[in-house]
Design a protein around this motif. Structure first.
Motif, PDB file in Angstrom:
ATOM      1  N   ASN A  50       3.083   8.436  70.042  1.00  0.00           N
ATOM      2  CA  ASN A  50       1.983   7.731  70.697  1.00  0.00           C
ATOM      3  C   ASN A  50       2.436   7.233  72.062  1.00  0.00           C
ATOM      4  O   ASN A  50       3.549   6.728  72.210  1.00  0.00           O
ATOM      5  CB  ASN A  50       1.522   6.531  69.860  1.00  0.00           C
ATOM      6  CG  ASN A  50       0.550   6.938  68.765  1.00  0.00           C
ATOM      7  OD1 ASN A  50       0.131   8.088  68.707  1.00  0.00           O
ATOM      8  ND2 ASN A  50       0.199   5.996  67.905  1.00  0.00           N
ATOM      9  N   SER A  97      -9.044   7.636  69.380  1.00  0.00           N
ATOM     10  CA  SER A  97      -8.689   7.148  68.037  1.00  0.00           C
ATOM     11  C   SER A  97      -7.949   8.212  67.248  1.00  0.00           C
ATOM     12  O   SER A  97      -7.003   7.915  66.510  1.00  0.00           O
ATOM     13  CB  SER A  97      -9.955   6.736  67.275  1.00  0.00           C
ATOM     14  OG  SER A  97     -10.655   5.713  67.950  1.00  0.00           O
ATOM     15  N   ILE A 102      -2.377   3.377  77.155  1.00  0.00           N
ATOM     16  CA  ILE A 102      -3.627   4.110  77.367  1.00  0.00           C
ATOM     17  C   ILE A 102      -4.339   3.467  78.557  1.00  0.00           C
ATOM     18  O   ILE A 102      -4.477   2.243  78.618  1.00  0.00           O
ATOM     19  CB  ILE A 102      -4.550   4.042  76.135  1.00  0.00           C
ATOM     20  CG1 ILE A 102      -3.819   4.504  74.877  1.00  0.00           C
ATOM     21  CG2 ILE A 102      -5.817   4.872  76.368  1.00  0.00           C
ATOM     22  CD1 ILE A 102      -3.437   5.949  74.877  1.00  0.00           C
ATOM     23  N   THR A 137       1.627   0.275  71.520  1.00  0.00           N
ATOM     24  CA  THR A 137       0.790   0.857  72.555  1.00  0.00           C
ATOM     25  C   THR A 137      -0.114  -0.209  73.177  1.00  0.00           C
ATOM     26  O   THR A 137      -0.797  -0.949  72.464  1.00  0.00           O
ATOM     27  CB  THR A 137      -0.081   1.998  71.986  1.00  0.00           C
ATOM     28  OG1 THR A 137       0.762   3.005  71.434  1.00  0.00           O
ATOM     29  CG2 THR A 137      -0.964   2.607  73.063  1.00  0.00           C
ATOM     30  N   LEU A 179      -4.307   8.619  68.410  1.00  0.00           N
ATOM     31  CA  LEU A 179      -3.531   7.410  68.144  1.00  0.00           C
ATOM     32  C   LEU A 179      -3.387   7.137  66.643  1.00  0.00           C
ATOM     33  O   LEU A 179      -2.680   6.212  66.241  1.00  0.00           O
ATOM     34  CB  LEU A 179      -4.193   6.200  68.814  1.00  0.00           C
ATOM     35  CG  LEU A 179      -4.105   6.116  70.342  1.00  0.00           C
ATOM     36  CD1 LEU A 179      -4.875   4.891  70.845  1.00  0.00           C
ATOM     37  CD2 LEU A 179      -2.659   6.050  70.814  1.00  0.00           C
ATOM     38  N   LEU A 204      -7.295  -0.571  68.153  1.00  0.00           N
ATOM     39  CA  LEU A 204      -5.861  -0.416  68.414  1.00  0.00           C
ATOM     40  C   LEU A 204      -5.123  -1.707  68.083  1.00  0.00           C
ATOM     41  O   LEU A 204      -4.035  -1.678  67.483  1.00  0.00           O
ATOM     42  CB  LEU A 204      -5.638  -0.023  69.876  1.00  0.00           C
ATOM     43  CG  LEU A 204      -4.178   0.180  70.305  1.00  0.00           C
ATOM     44  CD1 LEU A 204      -3.504   1.260  69.470  1.00  0.00           C
ATOM     45  CD2 LEU A 204      -4.094   0.514  71.783  1.00  0.00           C
TER      46      LEU A 204
END
Length: 561
Positions: free
Chosen positions: A44, A540, A48, A310, A543, A160
């Motif tokens: 990952n 989604s 983002i 992340t 991740l 997240l």
């Protein structure tokens, strides 16, 4: 014989030992699956970055392609995955609705943000999408009583945080408050937006914090905002090379106060005196530049992309929308704005490479809506288009209710091309609300520039599967929307005869860019149709997190490695 027996015994023992060792070093199916899953999790990206360019039509990627450098839009297009046929699949195509739909993976039917402002039929007043009197302004005197509480579903940024047990950071940044607040979600660490007027600062709300971080105060005290407004806005390249747009001085562009023609150069130091002081910064390309400055400060100040989890940075470039509204989609001012935004994007990409690492971040770039060609310009070319007269329409509707029901008190509000009925009055007069609604819908179709009409009752009992009524239905929220909805003719707007706007379900408002770039993203392009609500399921998916709780989109698997 005894010697042979001993040799066989030793051989058998060694064979068993080897077998036991082999068995002990071979992973079970569960262990293998666990290692594969952990390996995928470890891939990952550290960060983002969602980039929304306010009011960007898809064709700006093509129209201005030769004006772009190699490190901005072109780099994303040529090294990422360019989806060329992405559309909004609902009405209305407004800023708040667009940002919310991108990050929730659904439409207003579920997420509840039905416009920027809308009539609240319970409170009997117009409300703003992120206003919240429960909180106070942080960093200025006004402008910060905001929160995302009117958004009814979670966002990908929320999911997240939930997936990582509230670890990692989610931050929203924009000139516009709604463009920072809604994407960052309910669990955001922060959202920052620019307060104009005499403030000239990035501010926030007590929904997120009790005081601004030191890095934000340092940025606000740096004098950058003031510096940009002491400059003169001229074209980046020689204006004679701006052949993709109309002549600089034309009647289809709006004027800043203090200007007699919509032409370069723009002396910002003088214009700020008559155009809201720091608010002018929102309406010129430097608004995008200071947004990039602030984004870089946030990446450094918050150590984004440097932790074990992340992080998510939601950026919105708002000034493109202000310029489009002021000058229209064919103005040299707009062309120059995108040329300069391209330079800002190049700077941002270089900064991400240096600070986060080239393979440690993933970007998507899209827009919250597009925009219509200026109708008065279209008319000059004998192309149909027009302007919707709201005052005449209100009078027309009241005359309908007077003629059929002997009352001019049946209409409570008309806004966003929706009619809200006065249900109490209808009940007092012992009228059938469905009959009232259908009568009005049937009659207003004869009004000039009304193209389609439909009642809320029809939207609740019928499923439209194509065309403009499907997009209208996707934007209809039973609890919040009006009783009669209508659609103007193509290229017909409620706006001035200069500059452009948006809001419809026609292709000129729905067709937007979408490019994925960076870690976990394949290289290529596609002409397949995808609705905007597919962005969040895609993020989604790679991740490995649960989609937002109202999501109705599907992952775009072809962009993923």
């Amino acid at each position: 014989m005894k010697k042979l027996f001993i040799i066989l015994l030793v051989s058998f023992t060694l064979t068993q030992c080897i077998a036991i060792k082999a068995e002990s070093t071979t992973s079970t199916p569960i262990e293998s699956s666990t290692k594969t899953f952990q390996s995928k999790l470890q891939k990952n990206p550290k960060l983002i970055v969602g980039i929304v360019v306010d009011q960007m039509r898809y064709d700006y990627l093509i129209k201005f392609y030769n004006k772009y450098g190699e490190g901005g839009f072109k780099k994303l297009m040529n090294e990422g995955y360019n989806l060329k046929n992405v559309h909004y699949n609902y009405i209305p195509t407004y800023t708040a609705v667009g940002h919310t739909s991108i990050y929730t993976g659904t439409t207003p039917v579920n997420h509840g943000i039905i416009s920027n402002n809308w009539y609240d039929k319970y409170e009997k007043k117009s409300i703003y999408c992120v206003d919240d009197a429960n909180y106070e302004t942080i960093g200025a005197q006004t402008g910060g009583k905001k929160s995302p509480h009117k958004m009814l579903t979670t966002t990908v940024t929320d999911q997240l945080k939930l997936a990582q047990n509230m670890q990692g950071k989610s931050i929203g940044i924009a000139i516009k408050d709604r463009s920072a607040i809604l994407p960052a979600g309910h669990t955001a660490d922060a959202a920052y937006w620019f307060e104009g007027g005499d403030e000239g600062k990035f501010i926030s709300s007590t929904f997120y914090m009790n005081e601004l971080p030191n890095w934000v105060n340092d940025f606000n005290n740096s004098g950058k905002a003031n510096g940009y407004l002491n400059e003169t806005w001229n074209t980046y390249y020689n204006i004679s090379t701006y052949t993709e747009t109309l002549p600089d001085n034309n009647k289809f562009e709006g004027l800043f106060e203090g200007k007699t023609t919509p032409t370069f150069p723009y002396n910002l130091a003088e214009l700020r005196k008559l155009n809201g002081n720091y608010s002018l910064l929102k309406a010129v390309p430097s608004g995008n530049t200071i947004t990039t400055d602030f984004v870089e400060a946030a990446i450094k100040g918050e150590n984004l992309g440097k932790g074990n989890f992340t992080d998510f940075l939601a950026i919105s470039y708002s000034s493109t929308d202000y310029v489009g509204h002021q000058f229209g989609v064919n103005a040299k001012e707009l062309e120059d704005t995108y040329i300069r935004l391209d330079k800002d994007l190049e700077r941002l990409l270089n900064y991400l490479d240096a600070e986060v690492g080239e393979n440690n971040y993933t970007i998507f770039l899209t827009a919250d809506h597009a925009a219509v060609q200026v109708p008065s310009y279209l008319n000059s070319l004998k192309i149909p288009g027009g302007y919707f007269d709201n005052d005449k329409f209100e009078e027309f509707v009241n005359n309908i209710t007077l003629e059929y029901f002997n009352s001019k008190e049946l209409i409570e509000d008309i806004s966003n091309y929706q009619i809200f009925l006065n249900k109490e009055k209808i009940k007092q007069l012992n009228l059938d609300i469905h009959k009232v609604s259908q009568t009005i819908a049937d009659e207003i179709i004869s009004f000039e520039n009304v193209y389609k009409t439909v009642t809320a009752h029809t939207l609740q009992t019928t499923s439209f599967t194509s065309g403009i009524l499907e997009t209208l239905q996707n934007g209809y929220n039973q609890k919040l929307s009006g009783d009669i909805l209508f659609v103007p003719n193509p290229s017909t707007i409620s706006y001035s005869k200069t500059g452009s706007t948006h809001g419809s379900g026609y292709a000129y408002d729905t067709h937007v860019p979408l490019i994925f770039y960076g870690a976990n993203i394949d290289f290529g392009s596609s002409n397949k149709y995808y609705p905007i609500i597919d962005i969040t399921p895609t993020i989604s998916n790679f991740l490995n997190i649960t989609e937002p709780n109202g999501s109705t989109g599907k992952a775009i698997l072809e962009v993923l490695k």
